[in-house]
Motif scaffolding. Structure first.
Motif, PDB file in Angstrom:
ATOM      1  N   THR A  24       0.602  -0.787   0.404  1.00 41.34           N
ATOM      2  CA  THR A  24       0.107  -0.014   0.010  1.00 41.34           C
ATOM      3  C   THR A  24       0.838   1.694   0.082  1.00 41.34           C
ATOM      4  N   PRO A  25       1.617   1.761   0.682  1.00 43.15           N
ATOM      5  CA  PRO A  25       2.917   2.671   0.998  1.00 43.15           C
ATOM      6  C   PRO A  25       3.555   2.863  -0.119  1.00 43.15           C
ATOM      7  N   ALA A  26       4.008   1.586  -0.802  1.00 43.73           N
ATOM      8  CA  ALA A  26       4.562   1.752  -1.852  1.00 43.73           C
ATOM      9  C   ALA A  26       4.037   2.526  -3.179  1.00 43.73           C
ATOM     10  N   CYS A  27       2.711   2.146  -3.205  1.00 39.84           N
ATOM     11  CA  CYS A  27       2.405   2.707  -4.251  1.00 39.84           C
ATOM     12  C   CYS A  27       0.997   4.303  -3.620  1.00 39.84           C
ATOM     13  N   SER A  28       0.509   5.035  -4.858  1.00 42.17           N
ATOM     14  CA  SER A  28       0.351   6.635  -4.351  1.00 42.17           C
ATOM     15  C   SER A  28      -0.929   5.680  -4.681  1.00 42.17           C
ATOM     16  N   SER A  29      -1.681   5.041  -6.019  1.00 49.81           N
ATOM     17  CA  SER A  29      -2.945   4.767  -5.826  1.00 49.81           C
ATOM     18  C   SER A  29      -3.219   4.471  -5.304  1.00 49.81           C
ATOM     19  N   LEU A  30      -2.868   2.901  -4.921  1.00 47.27           N
ATOM     20  CA  LEU A  30      -3.421   2.129  -3.451  1.00 47.27           C
ATOM     21  C   LEU A  30      -3.490   2.997  -1.852  1.00 47.27           C
ATOM     22  N   GLU A  31      -2.087   3.931  -1.964  1.00 45.34           N
ATOM     23  CA  GLU A  31      -2.456   4.349  -0.691  1.00 45.34           C
ATOM     24  C   GLU A  31      -3.521   5.640  -1.229  1.00 45.34           C
ATOM     25  N   ALA A  32      -3.674   5.896  -1.696  1.00 42.61           N
ATOM     26  CA  ALA A  32      -5.067   6.934  -1.860  1.00 42.61           C
ATOM     27  C   ALA A  32      -6.980   6.021  -1.615  1.00 42.61           C
ATOM     28  N   PRO A  65     -15.539   3.667  -5.107  1.00 44.22           N
ATOM     29  CA  PRO A  65     -14.745   4.283  -5.541  1.00 44.22           C
ATOM     30  C   PRO A  65     -13.073   3.583  -5.547  1.00 44.22           C
ATOM     31  N   GLN A  66     -12.328   3.176  -4.026  1.00 48.38           N
ATOM     32  CA  GLN A  66     -11.741   2.879  -3.602  1.00 48.38           C
ATOM     33  C   GLN A  66     -10.976   1.702  -4.577  1.00 48.38           C
ATOM     34  N   LEU A  67     -12.214   0.986  -5.221  1.00 46.85           N
ATOM     35  CA  LEU A  67     -11.834  -0.201  -5.977  1.00 46.85           C
ATOM     36  C   LEU A  67     -11.676   0.046  -7.368  1.00 46.85           C
ATOM     37  N   VAL A  68     -12.311   0.820  -7.990  1.00 45.58           N
ATOM     38  CA  VAL A  68     -11.812   1.953  -8.713  1.00 45.58           C
ATOM     39  C   VAL A  68     -11.042   2.414  -9.271  1.00 45.58           C
ATOM     40  N   ALA A  70      -7.843   2.030  -7.264  1.00 43.08           N
ATOM     41  CA  ALA A  70      -6.593   1.234  -7.360  1.00 43.08           C
ATOM     42  C   ALA A  70      -6.815   0.482  -8.276  1.00 43.08           C
ATOM     43  N   VAL A  71      -7.932   0.198  -9.461  1.00 38.43           N
ATOM     44  CA  VAL A  71      -7.727  -0.780 -10.506  1.00 38.43           C
ATOM     45  C   VAL A  71      -7.171   0.437 -11.961  1.00 38.43           C
ATOM     46  N   ARG A  72      -8.219   1.503 -11.638  1.00 35.64           N
ATOM     47  CA  ARG A  72      -7.920   2.134 -12.948  1.00 35.64           C
ATOM     48  C   ARG A  72      -6.688   3.192 -12.757  1.00 35.64           C
ATOM     49  N   GLY A  73      -6.111   3.132 -11.340  1.00 32.86           N
ATOM     50  CA  GLY A  73      -4.814   4.124 -11.474  1.00 32.86           C
ATOM     51  C   GLY A  73      -3.940   3.639 -10.981  1.00 32.86           C
ATOM     52  N   CYS A  74      -3.663   2.161 -10.821  1.00 33.42           N
ATOM     53  CA  CYS A  74      -2.782   1.718 -11.545  1.00 33.42           C
ATOM     54  C   CYS A  74      -1.611   1.853 -13.047  1.00 33.42           C
ATOM     55  N   PHE A  75      -0.254   2.070 -12.482  1.00 37.81           N
ATOM     56  CA  PHE A  75       0.580   2.216 -13.575  1.00 37.81           C
ATOM     57  C   PHE A  75       1.528   0.906 -14.505  1.00 37.81           C
ATOM     58  N   PHE A  76       0.995  -0.234 -13.928  1.00 32.76           N
ATOM     59  CA  PHE A  76       1.610  -1.108 -13.586  1.00 32.76           C
ATOM     60  C   PHE A  76       2.779  -1.300 -14.008  1.00 32.76           C
ATOM     61  N   PHE A 315      -7.312   8.366 -16.969  1.00 31.22           N
ATOM     62  CA  PHE A 315      -8.694   8.434 -15.614  1.00 31.22           C
ATOM     63  C   PHE A 315      -8.004   9.983 -14.351  1.00 31.22           C
ATOM     64  N   GLN A 316      -6.391  10.152 -14.179  1.00 31.26           N
ATOM     65  CA  GLN A 316      -6.258  11.337 -13.543  1.00 31.26           C
ATOM     66  C   GLN A 316      -5.838  11.549 -14.756  1.00 31.26           C
ATOM     67  N   PRO A 317      -5.708  12.694 -15.796  1.00 34.89           N
ATOM     68  CA  PRO A 317      -4.973  12.542 -16.181  1.00 34.89           C
ATOM     69  C   PRO A 317      -3.547  13.588 -15.039  1.00 34.89           C
ATOM     70  N   ASP A 318      -4.191  14.424 -14.211  1.00 31.57           N
ATOM     71  CA  ASP A 318      -3.361  15.131 -13.725  1.00 31.57           C
ATOM     72  C   ASP A 318      -1.605  14.347 -12.932  1.00 31.57           C
ATOM     73  N   ARG A 319      -2.164  12.864 -12.610  1.00 34.35           N
ATOM     74  CA  ARG A 319      -1.435  11.811 -12.119  1.00 34.35           C
ATOM     75  C   ARG A 319      -0.009  11.377 -13.649  1.00 34.35           C
ATOM     76  N   GLN A 320      -0.593  11.866 -14.605  1.00 36.48           N
ATOM     77  CA  GLN A 320       0.800  11.972 -15.332  1.00 36.48           C
ATOM     78  C   GLN A 320       1.210  12.514 -15.016  1.00 36.48           C
ATOM     79  N   ALA A 321       1.009  14.105 -14.796  1.00 33.42           N
ATOM     80  CA  ALA A 321       1.967  15.372 -14.950  1.00 33.42           C
ATOM     81  C   ALA A 321       2.507  14.671 -13.607  1.00 33.42           C
ATOM     82  N   GLN A 322       2.435  14.657 -12.531  1.00 34.90           N
ATOM     83  CA  GLN A 322       2.835  15.109 -10.922  1.00 34.90           C
ATOM     84  C   GLN A 322       3.843  13.671 -11.230  1.00 34.90           C
TER      85      GLN A 322
END
Length: 399
Positions: A24-32, A65-68, A70-76, A315-322
């Protein structure tokens, strides 16, 4: 089979996950999302439980929304896997979750309509057609109007989508190096299908790789030379699954083994290597540094994805820039950031166009060869495609 096509994957993962929580803390999406990887598997199964229709399953997922997230916010990027004591395959889990999301209509069409790389038209082939970029003369194993199909090549060259589309001069110069080294080569002008997997078309991605394997085998090549670690991974799996007697090798290792000398000196100032998240064991990076003659102590940027992975930008355009900002923040002013993957190079260039900084951004091949990416022209041409005479056609093709 239940209402979810990949229920068996979730059940298997649920049984393997120890719920240690390190991912969880290793991934910003899982943490969110406040979830572990095991939680994703269990939440997918819970969404299916007690339902009678796919519409009900889809509604249950949307209501979580937490599941969405975690799945859609994964960068692989597999940062979470690197912390997993059980060595669970996170990509397999989330790829299959994306399959169910796709089948349930939970991934919007605009997130993937332009990257269906197993079809005639995608953003790369459209760009190449509009701007007159082609390689029929290099795909020597394929019959064209200009030449008959040949076979018995030493190597098949796999440049990948981004390099072939946005760096045509560089692609040709790399191909020319094979001939300079006395190696007979042909080019496999295709894609590894990673964007299909991100969009939830897992089977289509595997089918595309399988077609690539058939093409490589027919060419008679015994080695597949890949520019990108991601292409090498996907094509290596496909070749192994079909029992093809073809070795996958990085371009850096192939050139290094044959005594290739870079065509230009290294740039002045600090060099920082941006490790590809697909280069999980670091072998690609090590081979590239050796070929470039870089000091083993050269700073390396390891932290996660460049921001392009997993179609997160849709899914979250701002996260690519971040994410791009976070990676680039490791490079001091005046440094040259050297990438392993051409898509990383593209992503950094795009981000730096909107948020300039005092660093240079190069793909490792640009340090080996004279030809360079011209990102200003590329981005202008990409934009003008939609506003020019081809705009209506593109809008219809990718509608």
């Amino acid at each position: 089979m239940g209402l979810l096509d990949c229920s068996s994957v979730y059940r298997k993962f649920s049984g393997q996950c120890t719920q240690c929580g390190h991912c969880t803390p290793a991934c910003s999406s899982l943490e969110a999302a406040g979830m572990t990887l095991g939680d994703i598997a269990r939440a997918m199964l819970a969404a299916e439980r007690g339902t009678e229709t796919r519409e009900q399953v889809a509604m249950n997922i949307v209501m979580n929304p937490q599941l969405v997230q975690a799945v859609r916010g994964c960068f692989f990027c597999t940062s979470c896997k690197n912390t997993c004591f059980a060595h669970n395959d996170v990509c397999d889990l989330v790829y299959h979750a994306r399959v169910d999301f796709q089948n349930l209509g939970l991934i919007e069409r605009e997130a993937w309509s332009s990257v269906l790389v197993d079809q005639e038209w995608d953003i790369f082939t459209a760009y190449r057609a509009i701007h007159g970029i082609g390689y029929t003369d290099l795909t020597r194993h394929v019959e064209t109007e200009d030449h008959a199909a040949e076979t018995g090549f030493d190597v098949a060259f796999f440049p990948g989508c981004s390099l072939a589309a946005y760096g045509p001069e560089l692609t040709r110069e790399i191909f020319g190096a094979f001939e300079e080294l006395g190696v007979s080569a042909t080019m496999v002008d295709s894609c590894c299908g990673s964007s299909l997997k991100s969009a939830g078309f897992f089977n289509r991605a595997e089918a595309l790789c399988a077609r690539n394997v058939d093409e490589i085998v027919q060419s008679g090549a015994k080695q597949l030379v890949c520019v990108c670690p991601g292409c090498a991974n996907d094509m290596g799996k496909a070749l192994a699954s079909k029992g093809a007697d073809v070795q996958v090798v990085s371009l850096a290792k192939f050139l290094g083994d044959r005594g290739f000398e870079p065509k230009k000196p290294l740039p002045e100032g600090q060099i920082c290597i941006s490790k590809s998240c697909q280069d999980r064991d670091g072998s690609y990076l090590e081979q590239t540094c050796e070929l470039l003659g870089l000091d083993p102590e050269t700073p390396t940027i390891f932290h996660g994805c460049c921001g392009a992975g997993g179609a997160v930008s849709a899914f979250q355009p701002d996260r690519q820039a971040q994410q791009a900002d976070e990676k680039l923040s490791f490079a001091p002013d005046g440094a040259t950031v050297v990438t392993m993957c051409p898509t990383c190079t593209y992503t950094y260039a795009y981000r730096m166009m909107g948020a300039p900084r005092d660093i240079s951004n190069k793909h490792y091949t640009e340090l080996l060869f004279e030809s360079q990416f011209d990102w200003g022209t590329v981005f202008y041409q990409l934009g003008s495609m939609w506003s020019g005479e081809y705009g209506p056609w593109l809008a219809e093709v990718f509608a």
